[in-house]
Design a protein around this motif. Sequence first.
Motif: not given
Length: 328
Positions: A31-49, A59-64
């Motif tokens: 991340g560019p700075r020290d903060r928690a990822m937003t829900r949208g950023e988590l979705v994008e990370a899980m789609r690409t990594a 929170r990595i729940d079943n929807t995510l």
Amino acid sequence: MPTQRLSVVVTRRLPERVEARMAELFDVTLGPRDRAMTRGELVEAMRTADVLVPNLRDRIDNTLVAQAGPNLRLIANYGAGVDHIDVATCRQRGILVSNTPDVVTEDTADMTMALILAVTRRIPEGLARMQSADWEGWSPNALLGGRIAGRRLGILGMGRIGQAVARRANAFGMQVHYHNRKRLREETESALAATYWDSIDQMVSRVDVLSINCPHTPSTFHLLNARRLKLMKPEAVIVNTSRGEVIDEPALARMLKAGELAGAGLDVFDYTADSTDALRALENVVLLPHMGSATREGRAEMGEKVIINIKTFADGHRPPDQVFPGMF
């Protein structure tokens, strides 16, 4: 031909030397700075990594998990607790989950004892008075606390951290009592000078200090509910360095305000309960911002475990700290 490096997304900034080592081994996105990822950023990370490195605030729940991309095969959690990750759904999707156990044991036990002393000896009140302009000097009756030697300490959850707390409590002359999902071996009980209680209700009604050291699971959610809190002695103190959800936090705040409990030392909170402000207003409560594992050594060791788990996975083996559904 060189092997393609794993794509690793880290959701929060880690110690510099941990990030540097990750960059040497993997294709890391920080991340560019020290903060928690937003829900949208988590979705994008899980789609690409290929690998996601989250922490307890993610929170990595079943929807995510359902939105994870086909390349995501490992969630290498930076932390021991995994109650924020739907491990069962990950397993169904073929995604492995690992954590970082053991390295925070001693640090968290230290903080538990620090909170016990802070509450019973009124250390924050003394600090505030010394820093104020109207301190009038020493007085025989000022800020009288309680002696912890001889008091009964109840430990709820006698795993690694609970046992480390017991060892420290013994050194302070406390009497150690505990409740655990499984009773310890006789030789371990003897070494810790610990008395086992099969009934939580009976134990909490008899102890002077109660330390919460069990993980947050569906079976431990509000384990200390309003009814059970009412069983405690009015002069008793509660310390929690585990997870806030284990206690019915609004009920705890009401009892502390009413004088039905002597005090509390909390390093963790139930962020969904909306009761932190009520606790913050109470003089008999010591609040810390989840500092139990916050040592330079501990944070670095957590990072090293994450790296080992990812590296082992990259080499085609099961991560040494793989987590399975129902482990906790």
